[in-house]
Enzyme design. Structure first.
Site, PDB file in Angstrom:
ATOM      1  N   HIS A  61      11.843  -1.547   6.170  1.00 15.31           N
ATOM      2  CA  HIS A  61      10.672  -2.470   6.268  1.00 15.31           C
ATOM      3  C   HIS A  61      10.684  -3.296   5.154  1.00 15.31           C
ATOM      4  O   HIS A  61      11.061  -3.176   4.008  1.00 15.31           O
ATOM      5  CB  HIS A  61       9.427  -1.548   6.291  1.00 15.31           C
ATOM      6  N   GLU A  63       8.309  -4.085   2.979  1.00 19.18           N
ATOM      7  CA  GLU A  63       7.609  -3.655   1.484  1.00 19.18           C
ATOM      8  C   GLU A  63       8.891  -2.703   0.971  1.00 19.18           C
ATOM      9  O   GLU A  63       9.088  -2.954  -0.402  1.00 19.18           O
ATOM     10  CB  GLU A  63       6.601  -2.782   1.794  1.00 19.18           C
ATOM     11  N   CYS A  91       2.496   0.555   6.661  1.00 16.89           N
ATOM     12  CA  CYS A  91       2.367   1.853   7.301  1.00 16.89           C
ATOM     13  C   CYS A  91       2.360   3.091   6.241  1.00 16.89           C
ATOM     14  O   CYS A  91       2.353   2.922   5.194  1.00 16.89           O
ATOM     15  CB  CYS A  91       3.840   2.036   8.038  1.00 16.89           C
ATOM     16  N   CYS A  94       5.178   3.184   3.812  1.00 15.36           N
ATOM     17  CA  CYS A  94       5.359   2.050   2.624  1.00 15.36           C
ATOM     18  C   CYS A  94       4.189   2.264   1.709  1.00 15.36           C
ATOM     19  O   CYS A  94       4.394   1.891   0.592  1.00 15.36           O
ATOM     20  CB  CYS A  94       5.207   0.621   3.362  1.00 15.36           C
TER      21      CYS A  94
END
Length: 158
Positions: A61, A63, A91, A94
């Site tokens: 992801h 992040e 999410c 993260c």
């Protein structure tokens, strides 16, 4: 901690960089999410877009990739006094990484009612077991962030 107004610094520039990363992810066929980590001096330490498909890595992801790069840049597993800008509400995975990295402030664009982990879903920072809670600033460039995501998912549905 959820202040009502973001600190006065270059919010539009940092979110513009995150949006550029999201557009680059979109060009690769990725879900268009971008992230930027800014150091205490206002300098961009790292930026990334989603690469889960490109890297064949479910943890890639935006992040997570930005946190990894910023930690390498600083030579530390902690990003104390650093801020994270991301185009979509993080999410749960993260959000946990943001807490473990000790990010000072978290800014995001679009909320994520389906998969979010901050204002939606498990609300990671609200749990007693959460060791660090960043300051939260939702809704930065929300409409542009949401439009990128909407366009991507509409394209999938065809």
């Amino acid at each position: 901690m959820t202040p009502t107004e973001p600190p006065r610094h270059n919010t539009s520039s940092h979110m513009a960089t995150a949006l550029a990363e999201a557009r680059a992810a979109l060009a690769l066929g990725e879900v268009p999410v971008g992230a930027v980590i800014v150091g205490p001096d206002g300098r961009v330490l790292a930026s990334a877009g989603n690469r889960t498909r490109t890297d064949r890595d479910p943890t890639a992801h935006a992040e997570i990739l930005a946190i990894r790069a910023a930690c390498l840049a600083l030579g530390s597993e902690r990003l104390v006094d650093c801020d994270l800008w991301v185009t979509l509400e993080p999410c749960p995975m993260c959000a946990a990484a943001i807490s473990f990295a000790r990010i000072r402030r978290l800014y995001w664009g679009a909320g994520d009612p389906k998969s979010g982990g901050v204002e939606h879903g498990p609300r990671v920072f609200a749990h007693a077991t959460c060791h660090h809670r960043p300051e939260l600033y939702p809704g930065i460039a929300e409409s542009e962030s949401a439009a990128l995501l909407r366009s991507f998912f509409e394209g999938l549905r065809g």
